[in-house]
Scaffold this motif. Structure first.
Motif, short mmCIF file in Angstrom:
data_model
loop_
_atom_site.label_atom_id
_atom_site.label_comp_id
_atom_site.label_asym_id
_atom_site.label_seq_id
_atom_site.Cartn_x
_atom_site.Cartn_y
_atom_site.Cartn_z
N UNK A 20 18.57 12.45 -16.74
CA UNK A 20 18.17 13.73 -16.17
C UNK A 20 17.71 14.70 -17.26
N UNK A 21 18.42 14.72 -18.38
CA UNK A 21 18.03 15.59 -19.50
C UNK A 21 16.66 15.18 -20.03
N UNK A 22 16.43 13.89 -20.17
CA UNK A 22 15.13 13.40 -20.63
C UNK A 22 14.02 13.83 -19.66
N UNK A 61 13.98 12.34 -10.98
CA UNK A 61 15.13 13.25 -11.09
C UNK A 61 16.07 13.05 -9.90
N UNK A 62 15.49 12.87 -8.73
CA UNK A 62 16.31 12.64 -7.53
C UNK A 62 17.20 11.42 -7.74
N UNK A 63 16.62 10.35 -8.24
CA UNK A 63 17.39 9.13 -8.46
C UNK A 63 18.45 9.34 -9.53
N UNK A 64 18.10 10.05 -10.60
CA UNK A 64 19.07 10.33 -11.67
C UNK A 64 20.23 11.17 -11.16
N UNK A 65 19.92 12.14 -10.31
CA UNK A 65 20.98 12.98 -9.74
C UNK A 65 21.89 12.14 -8.86
N UNK A 66 21.28 11.30 -8.02
CA UNK A 66 22.09 10.47 -7.11
C UNK A 66 22.93 9.45 -7.86
#
Length: 166
Positions: free
Chosen positions: A39-41, A27-32
């Protein structure tokens, strides 16, 4: 009384929380990377794990109650693992219980820190989006009333992204 069912549930809880920790890193990587679909997945996967944790917690409480009944305690005490370990007299079982307690506690602490970091990253992203929108369309507290062009009021206006002048 047999402590094994409780120990197995605690091990399983630790495994699932480790999976949550892996998702937190993703999630951290998806946010960045601003990958909303990813992120939804991840949030959907996380939701399934949260439901599983709830089920395991119920089973853990039942196993703890069964252990308490086995050692002669008939009330439904809600003891933490340290308190429960005082009722375990087998040194090997006690060591296993304290070990999984320490392991699970460490996993939960790391998960808490990862979630706090992700929350800060999301807040920063939202602040940046808000700032970017302010730059594009003007400040939200900017007056939206008509002023005659010759009226040189004290307010400083900044044009938005759309300029109707040709």
């Amino acid at each position: 009384m047999e402590l094994t069912p409780l120990l197995e549930l605690l091990e399983r809880l630790d495994e699932v929380h480790l999976q949550m920790l892996e998702l937190a890193a993703l999630k951290k990587q998806s946010i960045m990377d601003n990958q909303v679909d990813s992120l939804i997945d991840l949030l959907n996967r996380e939701s399934r794990l949260v439901k599983l944790i709830g089920q395991l917690e119920e089973q853990r409480a039942e196993a703890a109650y069964a252990f308490l009944q086995g050692v002669g305690i008939r009330s439904n005490l809600n003891l933490n693992l340290t308190e429960l370990s005082r009722l375990v007299f087998d040194p090997e079982d006690k060591a296993r219980l304290l070990h999984i307690q320490q392991k699970l506690s460490g996993t939960l602490y790391r998960l808490k820190e990862a979630n706090e970091l992700n929350q800060k990253l999301i807040e920063q992203s939202l602040t940046f989006i808000d700032y970017s929108l302010d730059l594009l369309v003007g400040r939200p507290n900017q007056e939206i009333t008509y002023h005659h062009p010759s009226d040189k009021g004290s307010s400083v206006t900044r044009p938005g992204i759309f300029d109707a002048r040709g």
